[in-house]
Design a protein around this motif. Structure first.
Motif, PDB file in Angstrom:
ATOM      1  N   VAL A  58      75.652  54.793  44.097  1.00  0.00           N
ATOM      2  CA  VAL A  58      74.191  53.798  43.914  1.00  0.00           C
ATOM      3  C   VAL A  58      72.505  55.232  42.743  1.00  0.00           C
ATOM      4  CG1 VAL A  58      72.240  53.091  45.224  1.00  0.00           C
ATOM      5  CG2 VAL A  58      74.385  52.724  45.672  1.00  0.00           C
ATOM      6  N   VAL A  59      72.732  56.412  43.455  1.00  0.00           N
ATOM      7  CA  VAL A  59      72.055  57.337  42.537  1.00  0.00           C
ATOM      8  C   VAL A  59      72.327  56.891  40.844  1.00  0.00           C
ATOM      9  CG1 VAL A  59      71.501  59.286  42.276  1.00  0.00           C
ATOM     10  CG2 VAL A  59      72.079  58.982  44.646  1.00  0.00           C
ATOM     11  N   ALA A  60      73.145  57.257  40.732  1.00  0.00           N
ATOM     12  CA  ALA A  60      73.316  57.474  39.182  1.00  0.00           C
ATOM     13  C   ALA A  60      72.551  55.577  38.639  1.00  0.00           C
ATOM     14  CB  ALA A  60      74.560  56.754  38.293  1.00  0.00           C
ATOM     15  N   SER A  61      73.241  54.446  39.194  1.00  0.00           N
ATOM     16  CA  SER A  61      72.637  53.529  39.076  1.00  0.00           C
ATOM     17  C   SER A  61      70.621  53.495  39.129  1.00  0.00           C
ATOM     18  CB  SER A  61      72.734  51.982  39.911  1.00  0.00           C
ATOM     19  OG  SER A  61      73.736  51.723  39.614  1.00  0.00           O
ATOM     20  N   ARG A  75      78.073  45.242  43.141  1.00  0.00           N
ATOM     21  CA  ARG A  75      79.036  45.574  44.304  1.00  0.00           C
ATOM     22  C   ARG A  75      79.769  45.964  44.662  1.00  0.00           C
ATOM     23  NH1 ARG A  75      77.865  41.024  47.538  1.00  0.00           N
ATOM     24  NH2 ARG A  75      79.449  40.534  48.746  1.00  0.00           N
ATOM     25  N   PHE A  76      79.940  47.106  45.890  1.00  0.00           N
ATOM     26  CA  PHE A  76      80.997  47.548  46.293  1.00  0.00           C
ATOM     27  C   PHE A  76      82.138  47.406  47.157  1.00  0.00           C
ATOM     28  CE2 PHE A  76      76.488  50.406  45.668  1.00  0.00           C
ATOM     29  CZ  PHE A  76      77.321  50.851  45.007  1.00  0.00           C
ATOM     30  N   GLY A  77      83.774  46.935  46.665  1.00  0.00           N
ATOM     31  CA  GLY A  77      84.441  47.026  47.637  1.00  0.00           C
ATOM     32  C   GLY A  77      85.090  47.367  48.253  1.00  0.00           C
ATOM     33  N   TYR A  78      86.369  47.230  48.902  1.00  0.00           N
ATOM     34  CA  TYR A  78      87.437  48.352  49.524  1.00  0.00           C
ATOM     35  C   TYR A  78      87.636  49.263  48.014  1.00  0.00           C
ATOM     36  CZ  TYR A  78      91.469  50.164  51.503  1.00  0.00           C
ATOM     37  OH  TYR A  78      92.106  51.023  52.229  1.00  0.00           O
ATOM     38  N   ALA A  79      87.817  50.785  48.400  1.00  0.00           N
ATOM     39  CA  ALA A  79      88.588  51.798  48.132  1.00  0.00           C
ATOM     40  C   ALA A  79      89.440  52.532  48.708  1.00  0.00           C
ATOM     41  CB  ALA A  79      87.747  52.697  47.348  1.00  0.00           C
ATOM     42  N   ASP A  80      89.827  53.002  48.422  1.00  0.00           N
ATOM     43  CA  ASP A  80      91.051  53.926  48.839  1.00  0.00           C
ATOM     44  C   ASP A  80      90.523  55.444  48.581  1.00  0.00           C
ATOM     45  OD1 ASP A  80      93.482  55.577  49.581  1.00  0.00           O
ATOM     46  OD2 ASP A  80      94.868  53.922  49.060  1.00  0.00           O
ATOM     47  N   SER A  81      90.460  55.939  50.271  1.00  0.00           N
ATOM     48  CA  SER A  81      90.760  57.290  50.676  1.00  0.00           C
ATOM     49  C   SER A  81      90.805  58.726  49.622  1.00  0.00           C
ATOM     50  CB  SER A  81      89.908  57.373  51.710  1.00  0.00           C
ATOM     51  OG  SER A  81      91.478  57.507  52.352  1.00  0.00           O
ATOM     52  N   ASP A  82      92.171  57.999  49.592  1.00  0.00           N
ATOM     53  CA  ASP A  82      92.694  59.014  47.672  1.00  0.00           C
ATOM     54  C   ASP A  82      92.509  58.403  47.139  1.00  0.00           C
ATOM     55  OD1 ASP A  82      93.303  60.183  50.322  1.00  0.00           O
ATOM     56  OD2 ASP A  82      94.954  59.615  50.673  1.00  0.00           O
ATOM     57  N   GLY A  83      91.903  57.477  46.287  1.00  0.00           N
ATOM     58  CA  GLY A  83      92.300  57.266  44.863  1.00  0.00           C
ATOM     59  C   GLY A  83      90.858  57.665  44.405  1.00  0.00           C
ATOM     60  N   PRO A  84      90.409  57.437  43.279  1.00  0.00           N
ATOM     61  CA  PRO A  84      89.028  57.292  42.907  1.00  0.00           C
ATOM     62  C   PRO A  84      87.709  56.413  42.173  1.00  0.00           C
ATOM     63  CG  PRO A  84      91.331  56.660  41.090  1.00  0.00           C
ATOM     64  CD  PRO A  84      91.518  56.447  42.342  1.00  0.00           C
ATOM     65  N   GLY A  92      85.344  46.764  54.307  1.00  0.00           N
ATOM     66  CA  GLY A  92      84.028  45.754  53.732  1.00  0.00           C
ATOM     67  C   GLY A  92      83.329  45.872  52.409  1.00  0.00           C
ATOM     68  N   GLU A  93      82.593  44.879  52.296  1.00  0.00           N
ATOM     69  CA  GLU A  93      81.448  45.243  50.470  1.00  0.00           C
ATOM     70  C   GLU A  93      80.424  44.385  51.230  1.00  0.00           C
ATOM     71  OE1 GLU A  93      82.935  41.625  49.072  1.00  0.00           O
ATOM     72  OE2 GLU A  93      85.340  41.913  48.085  1.00  0.00           O
ATOM     73  N   ILE A  94      79.589  45.500  50.554  1.00  0.00           N
ATOM     74  CA  ILE A  94      78.608  44.934  50.778  1.00  0.00           C
ATOM     75  C   ILE A  94      78.105  45.395  49.107  1.00  0.00           C
ATOM     76  CG2 ILE A  94      78.176  47.227  51.787  1.00  0.00           C
ATOM     77  CD1 ILE A  94      77.405  49.439  50.257  1.00  0.00           C
ATOM     78  N   GLU A  95      76.603  44.441  48.610  1.00  0.00           N
ATOM     79  CA  GLU A  95      76.057  44.437  47.459  1.00  0.00           C
ATOM     80  C   GLU A  95      74.535  45.105  47.626  1.00  0.00           C
ATOM     81  OE1 GLU A  95      74.062  40.664  45.006  1.00  0.00           O
ATOM     82  OE2 GLU A  95      75.067  40.017  46.978  1.00  0.00           O
ATOM     83  N   VAL A  96      74.220  45.683  46.699  1.00  0.00           N
ATOM     84  CA  VAL A  96      72.879  47.136  46.854  1.00  0.00           C
ATOM     85  C   VAL A  96      72.407  46.200  45.664  1.00  0.00           C
ATOM     86  CG1 VAL A  96      72.258  48.942  46.666  1.00  0.00           C
ATOM     87  CG2 VAL A  96      74.190  49.019  47.774  1.00  0.00           C
ATOM     88  N   PHE A  97      71.586  46.232  45.295  1.00  0.00           N
ATOM     89  CA  PHE A  97      70.294  45.773  44.409  1.00  0.00           C
ATOM     90  C   PHE A  97      69.029  46.867  44.482  1.00  0.00           C
ATOM     91  CE2 PHE A  97      65.110  44.092  43.748  1.00  0.00           C
ATOM     92  CZ  PHE A  97      66.546  43.170  42.491  1.00  0.00           C
ATOM     93  N   VAL A  98      68.731  47.284  43.300  1.00  0.00           N
ATOM     94  CA  VAL A  98      68.381  48.547  42.396  1.00  0.00           C
ATOM     95  C   VAL A  98      66.930  48.222  42.095  1.00  0.00           C
ATOM     96  CG1 VAL A  98      67.818  50.877  42.015  1.00  0.00           C
ATOM     97  CG2 VAL A  98      70.087  49.153  43.165  1.00  0.00           C
TER      98      VAL A  98
END
Length: 358
Positions: A58-61, A75-84, A92-98
């Motif tokens: 979000v900071v980059a955006s 929009r950010f969805g599920y990501a494995d804690s060990d994945g890139p 869950g999922e969240i939508e962020v408006f910047v």
């Protein structure tokens, strides 16, 4: 945004900032709608959106938005804690408006802070496009705005945030922009008297509609949190005493819904006397048959309730949907509450002309 409003007002005179807000969520998530983060031109970060899961992205955006001036939605969805991948580990999922916010927003933000400090319900509506527009909404505001004002005021009345618009054109053919409505007000209340299956069903429906649901009954055996998991609180007390105390404490307003569902005159009548004597309650309903209603009216008249006060009572409560089960009855009652709240006819849409969103 409430938590960082003071910082926003302090930073804006120094230059534009990027404001990121959570505008939509699906499933479990770390923050509520309206959670906000500020990123300044020098890279300072204030606030949080996810407890660290997506902040870097979000900071980059935000830095891109500060440079270009064009708002973006991520929009950010599920990501494995060990994945890139960048995302949420909670599933869950969240939508962020910047968006880029300049000092031109200071008057609106100052007015917003003043209304929050005064305890007055207020909302900020933001069009979610490249060049966002803002509008401060109050309960007295009736000015048309992009065809979404009615839906936005409905969210304000309910005391909950949400996204409106983008589903069809307004009555004049103009598009209804997708708009985030951030409400700064306590949720509307639904107080249910009784401890039975009808109350359990309506507590679920009421919570889904954004109400803060209270179940109150004097019988300790039946009034338990385990029996009413959807209720925000379960109170063991005579319902009329509880309602009277809430009224004296100033926690009852015109958005409050009271439904008497106990099927027992010793509970129902005193509760209805208290509710109908309170002019600030927005909706008063009582469950029962036609015969029960007639007997109840006689008892209420004997208790001193006037015809004008009786005219505020919806009894038997609910719309004619052919409801039989508790869940069906809850939908019938909720439909009547929604129709009266919006001043709508409750007539089938295919029987009336004109736009659906009037």
């Amino acid at each position: 945004m409430r938590a960082i409003l003071g910082q926003l007002l302090t930073l804006l005179p120094l230059g534009p900032v990027a404001l990121a807000r959570v505008v939509d969520t699906t499933g479990p998530g770390p923050r509520e709608l309206g959670a906000a983060m500020i990123v300044t031109g020098s890279g300072e970060v204030h606030g949080s959106l996810s407890g660290g899961c997506v902040e870097a992205a979000v900071v980059a955006s935000a830095q891109e938005v500060l440079t270009s001036g064009h708002a973006v939605t991520d929009r950010f969805g599920y990501a494995d804690s060990d994945g890139p991948a960048v995302g949420l580990t909670c599933g869950g999922e969240i939508e962020v408006f910047v968006e880029r916010v300049s000092r031109a927003r200071l008057p609106l933000l100052s007015a917003l802070r003043q209304r929050i400090e005064d305890g007055s319900p207020v909302a900020v509506a933001t069009t979610m496009d490249a060049a966002p527009e803002w509008k401060l909404l109050t309960t007295a505001d009736t000015e048309p705005w992009h065809g979404v004002d009615r839906d936005a005021r409905a969210l304000l009345a309910a005391g909950r945030c949400g996204v409106v618009g983008a589903d069809e054109c307004a009555a004049n053919g103009a598009p209804r922009p997708r708009t985030f409505v951030q409400v700064f007000a306590a949720p509307a209340r639904m107080i249910l008297a009784g401890a039975n299956d009808f109350v359990r069903a309506l507590s679920r429906t009421g919570r889904q509609l954004g109400y803060r649901v209270t179940v109150v009954d004097a019988r300790e055996t039946f009034a338990t949190a385990a029996r009413f998991p959807a209720a925000h609180e379960v109170v063991v007390e005579w319902p009329h005493r509880y309602l009277g105390e809430e009224q004296e404490a100033g926690r009852i307003d015109q958005r409050t819904v009271v439904c008497v569902l106990a099927h027992d005159a010793k509970f129902d009548v005193p509760m209805l006397v208290t509710a109908l004597s309170c002019p600030h309650i927005g909706f008063v309903g009582a469950l029962g048959s036609r015969r029960t209603h007639a007997e109840r009216v006689e008892r209420l008249r004997a208790a001193g309730i006037t015809d004008d006060q009786l005219g505020r009572m919806r009894s038997p409560v609910g719309l004619d949907l052919g409801a039989r089960t508790p869940d069906e009855t809850a939908i019938s009652i909720a439909a009547q509450i929604l129709a009266e709240r919006a001043g709508a006819s409750a007539v089938a849409l295919d029987r009336i002309d004109g736009p659906i969103h009037r």
